[in-house]
Write a protein that holds these residues in place. Structure first.
Motif, PDB file in Angstrom:
ATOM      1  N   GLU A 162       0.843  -1.205   0.000  1.00 25.11           N
ATOM      2  CA  GLU A 162       0.000   0.000   0.000  1.00 25.11           C
ATOM      3  C   GLU A 162       0.883   1.262   0.000  1.00 25.11           C
ATOM      4  OE1 GLU A 162      -2.753   0.375   3.250  1.00 25.11           O
ATOM      5  OE2 GLU A 162      -3.893   1.912   2.172  1.00 25.11           O
ATOM      6  N   ALA A 163       1.925   1.233   0.814  1.00 30.08           N
ATOM      7  CA  ALA A 163       2.837   2.393   0.863  1.00 30.08           C
ATOM      8  C   ALA A 163       3.488   2.594  -0.500  1.00 30.08           C
ATOM      9  CB  ALA A 163       3.893   2.174   1.949  1.00 30.08           C
ATOM     10  N   ALA A 164       3.851   1.483  -1.155  1.00 32.46           N
ATOM     11  CA  ALA A 164       4.477   1.588  -2.481  1.00 32.46           C
ATOM     12  C   ALA A 164       3.490   2.169  -3.490  1.00 32.46           C
ATOM     13  CB  ALA A 164       4.964   0.214  -2.931  1.00 32.46           C
ATOM     14  N   LEU A 165       2.229   1.753  -3.390  1.00 28.11           N
ATOM     15  CA  LEU A 165       1.203   2.285  -4.308  1.00 28.11           C
ATOM     16  C   LEU A 165       1.022   3.791  -4.109  1.00 28.11           C
ATOM     17  CD1 LEU A 165      -1.610  -0.412  -4.333  1.00 28.11           C
ATOM     18  CD2 LEU A 165      -0.602   0.657  -6.345  1.00 28.11           C
ATOM     19  N   LYS A 166       1.114   4.202  -2.851  1.00 26.18           N
ATOM     20  CA  LYS A 166       0.956   5.641  -2.567  1.00 26.18           C
ATOM     21  C   LYS A 166       2.082   6.454  -3.206  1.00 26.18           C
ATOM     22  CE  LYS A 166      -1.983   5.405   1.463  1.00 26.18           C
ATOM     23  NZ  LYS A 166      -2.053   5.213   2.900  1.00 26.18           N
ATOM     24  N   GLN A 167       3.232   5.831  -3.316  1.00 29.93           N
ATOM     25  CA  GLN A 167       4.387   6.518  -3.924  1.00 29.93           C
ATOM     26  C   GLN A 167       4.377   6.418  -5.443  1.00 29.93           C
ATOM     27  OE1 GLN A 167       6.912   8.163  -2.255  1.00 29.93           O
ATOM     28  NE2 GLN A 167       5.547   7.914  -0.509  1.00 29.93           N
ATOM     29  N   PHE A 168       3.635   5.458  -5.969  1.00 29.71           N
ATOM     30  CA  PHE A 168       3.702   5.117  -7.400  1.00 29.71           C
ATOM     31  C   PHE A 168       2.954   6.150  -8.240  1.00 29.71           C
ATOM     32  CE2 PHE A 168       1.811   2.501 -10.940  1.00 29.71           C
ATOM     33  CZ  PHE A 168       2.984   2.314 -11.634  1.00 29.71           C
ATOM     34  N   ASP A 169       3.634   6.695  -9.247  1.00 31.45           N
ATOM     35  CA  ASP A 169       3.017   7.709 -10.106  1.00 31.45           C
ATOM     36  C   ASP A 169       2.818   7.226 -11.540  1.00 31.45           C
ATOM     37  OD1 ASP A 169       2.784   9.585  -8.122  1.00 31.45           O
ATOM     38  OD2 ASP A 169       4.766  10.426  -8.470  1.00 31.45           O
ATOM     39  N   GLY A 170       2.878   5.929 -11.738  1.00 25.94           N
ATOM     40  CA  GLY A 170       2.844   5.409 -13.102  1.00 25.94           C
ATOM     41  C   GLY A 170       1.463   5.158 -13.675  1.00 25.94           C
ATOM     42  N   CYS A 171       0.412   5.359 -12.890  1.00 24.60           N
ATOM     43  CA  CYS A 171      -0.940   5.174 -13.423  1.00 24.60           C
ATOM     44  C   CYS A 171      -1.630   6.538 -13.417  1.00 24.60           C
ATOM     45  CB  CYS A 171      -1.724   4.155 -12.587  1.00 24.60           C
ATOM     46  SG  CYS A 171      -3.430   3.975 -13.141  1.00 24.60           S
ATOM     47  N   GLY A 172      -2.017   6.999 -14.601  1.00 28.44           N
ATOM     48  CA  GLY A 172      -2.606   8.335 -14.732  1.00 28.44           C
ATOM     49  C   GLY A 172      -3.863   8.547 -13.914  1.00 28.44           C
ATOM     50  N   LEU A 173      -4.552   7.445 -13.551  1.00 31.27           N
ATOM     51  CA  LEU A 173      -5.812   7.586 -12.791  1.00 31.27           C
ATOM     52  C   LEU A 173      -5.575   8.269 -11.447  1.00 31.27           C
ATOM     53  CD1 LEU A 173      -7.414   4.072 -13.399  1.00 31.27           C
ATOM     54  CD2 LEU A 173      -7.995   6.238 -14.505  1.00 31.27           C
ATOM     55  N   LYS A 174      -4.369   8.111 -10.932  1.00 32.32           N
ATOM     56  CA  LYS A 174      -4.067   8.670  -9.615  1.00 32.32           C
ATOM     57  C   LYS A 174      -4.261  10.186  -9.609  1.00 32.32           C
ATOM     58  CE  LYS A 174      -0.360   8.601  -6.185  1.00 32.32           C
ATOM     59  NZ  LYS A 174       1.031   8.168  -5.962  1.00 32.32           N
ATOM     60  N   SER A 175      -3.986  10.816 -10.753  1.00 34.46           N
ATOM     61  CA  SER A 175      -3.999  12.283 -10.759  1.00 34.46           C
ATOM     62  C   SER A 175      -5.408  12.864 -10.688  1.00 34.46           C
ATOM     63  CB  SER A 175      -3.257  12.818 -11.980  1.00 34.46           C
ATOM     64  OG  SER A 175      -3.835  12.329 -13.146  1.00 34.46           O
ATOM     65  N   THR A 176      -6.432  12.057 -10.985  1.00 37.66           N
ATOM     66  CA  THR A 176      -7.792  12.594 -10.890  1.00 37.66           C
ATOM     67  C   THR A 176      -8.581  11.990  -9.722  1.00 37.66           C
ATOM     68  OG1 THR A 176      -8.444  10.976 -12.571  1.00 37.66           O
ATOM     69  CG2 THR A 176      -8.048  13.222 -13.332  1.00 37.66           C
ATOM     70  N   ALA A 177      -8.010  10.989  -9.074  1.00 40.68           N
ATOM     71  CA  ALA A 177      -8.737  10.322  -7.984  1.00 40.68           C
ATOM     72  C   ALA A 177      -8.554  11.071  -6.663  1.00 40.68           C
ATOM     73  CB  ALA A 177      -8.229   8.894  -7.837  1.00 40.68           C
ATOM     74  N   THR A 178      -9.493  10.857  -5.760  1.00 44.65           N
ATOM     75  CA  THR A 178      -9.379  11.455  -4.426  1.00 44.65           C
ATOM     76  C   THR A 178      -8.534  10.570  -3.519  1.00 44.65           C
ATOM     77  OG1 THR A 178     -11.629  12.209  -4.769  1.00 44.65           O
ATOM     78  CG2 THR A 178     -10.757  12.470  -2.549  1.00 44.65           C
ATOM     79  N   ASN A 179      -8.813   9.281  -3.547  1.00 43.49           N
ATOM     80  CA  ASN A 179      -8.114   8.351  -2.650  1.00 43.49           C
ATOM     81  C   ASN A 179      -7.656   7.097  -3.375  1.00 43.49           C
ATOM     82  OD1 ASN A 179      -8.217   9.384   0.130  1.00 43.49           O
ATOM     83  ND2 ASN A 179     -10.439   9.360  -0.193  1.00 43.49           N
ATOM     84  N   LEU A 180      -6.646   6.509  -2.841  1.00 46.75           N
ATOM     85  CA  LEU A 180      -6.240   5.167  -3.257  1.00 46.75           C
ATOM     86  C   LEU A 180      -7.256   4.179  -2.689  1.00 46.75           C
ATOM     87  CD1 LEU A 180      -3.979   2.990  -4.084  1.00 46.75           C
ATOM     88  CD2 LEU A 180      -3.188   3.239  -1.741  1.00 46.75           C
TER      89      LEU A 180
END
Ligand code: URA
Length: 281
Positions: A105-123
């Protein structure tokens, strides 16, 4: 929005956007993706300093005369590598190092390789038991999931819980996740690139949860998890095998609860799938 529009015009524009499926705004100012060229969403992007009202002199030929508000400072956003395979390679390296779900989970929080992260509110990582015999994998978080940061907590999730209860299971027996960890804008289906970028994390998650079987929930998850291209009606209810790391696991696809909410007559088929899962347990 332009001061040259009346309130009625703005309201009808909002109505139109809603009718087109827009249910959330992801930024304060509209973003012209063509203007950004190859620059992906991310902190590295320099927002052009647009004039508040463009005059005919500084406006390119054919450009609209609608005035734009001065660009707001960009909200810090995640950077997205352009190539999906780059993102996947990066993800695989990071995911492999995670030796627990917390680390993943911590690694996912650091991961910037999926563009969806930039528009989502939460993991949205997972819901349910960290170790479970059955792992349910859905398509993608929706609006409720995005707000709460957990998969399957909205209407479809409530139905999934009832389906589980029908075969004597609850959150303590199962691990529930999705093929992507962030909500796609407007609840669209994740692109193959987005699923690919998340896939190394999903595979590591499966290794860490160590389920005895996998249930793919809905067509998009079934295609991604089972690595096939047929439609869900052909795929559902049949056991297959999927290889993850050194393990080979039985996997089955079933209908998505969101589909069952729209098509109650199909619950009969979902029930047959649930019976297969129960007898395998
Ligand atoms: N639909 C999904 O596929 N996953 C969720 O988490 C919620 C709705």
């Amino acid at each position: 929005m332009s001061a040259s529009l009346s309130n009625d015009q703005m309201l009808s524009m909002l109505d139109w956007l809603q009718a087109m499926g827009v249910d959330a705004f992801v930024d304060d100012v509209p973003c012209d993706w063509l203007e950004r060229g190859q620059t992906p969403p991310g902190e590295g992007y320099a927002w052009p300093n647009r004039p508040v009202a463009s005059s005919p002199a500084n406006r390119p030929a054919g450009a609209s005369s609608v005035a734009r508000p001065a660009a707001a400072p960009a909200r810090p956003r995640a950077a997205t590598p352009i190539g999906a395979s780059d993102a996947e390679a990066g993800a695989r390296k990071i995911a492999r190092q995670a030796d627990s779900l917390e680390a993943l989970e911590a690694a996912l929080k650091q991961f910037d390789g999926c563009g969806l992260k930039s528009t989502a509110t939460n993991l949205c990582f997972y819901r349910g038991a960290p170790k479970a015999d059955v792992m349910f994998i859905g398509e993608a978080p929706g609006r409720d999931e995005d707000l709460e940061g957990k998969p399957f907590v909205g209407r479809a999730g409530k139905l999934l819980d009832k389906m589980l209860a029908a075969i004597g299971l609850d959150e303590t027996h199962v691990h529930i996740t999705n093929i992507v960890y962030w909500r796609p804008p407007g609840n669209r289906t994740p692109t193959p690139q987005e699923a690919l970028a998340c896939r190394p994390f999903l595979e590591r998650q499966i290794e860490l949860v160590a389920p005895k079987m996998i249930v793919a929930v809905g067509g998009a998850a079934a295609k991604e998890v089972l690595g096939v291209s047929e439609g869900i009606m052909r795929l559902r209810g049949k056991w297959r095998e999927v290889s993850v790391g050194n393990a080979t696991l039985p996997a089955i696809a079933t209908l998505h609860p969101a589909y069952l909410l729209r098509t109650p007559a199909a619950k009969r088929l979902a029930w047959l799938d649930l019976l297969q899962i129960r007898s395998r347990l």
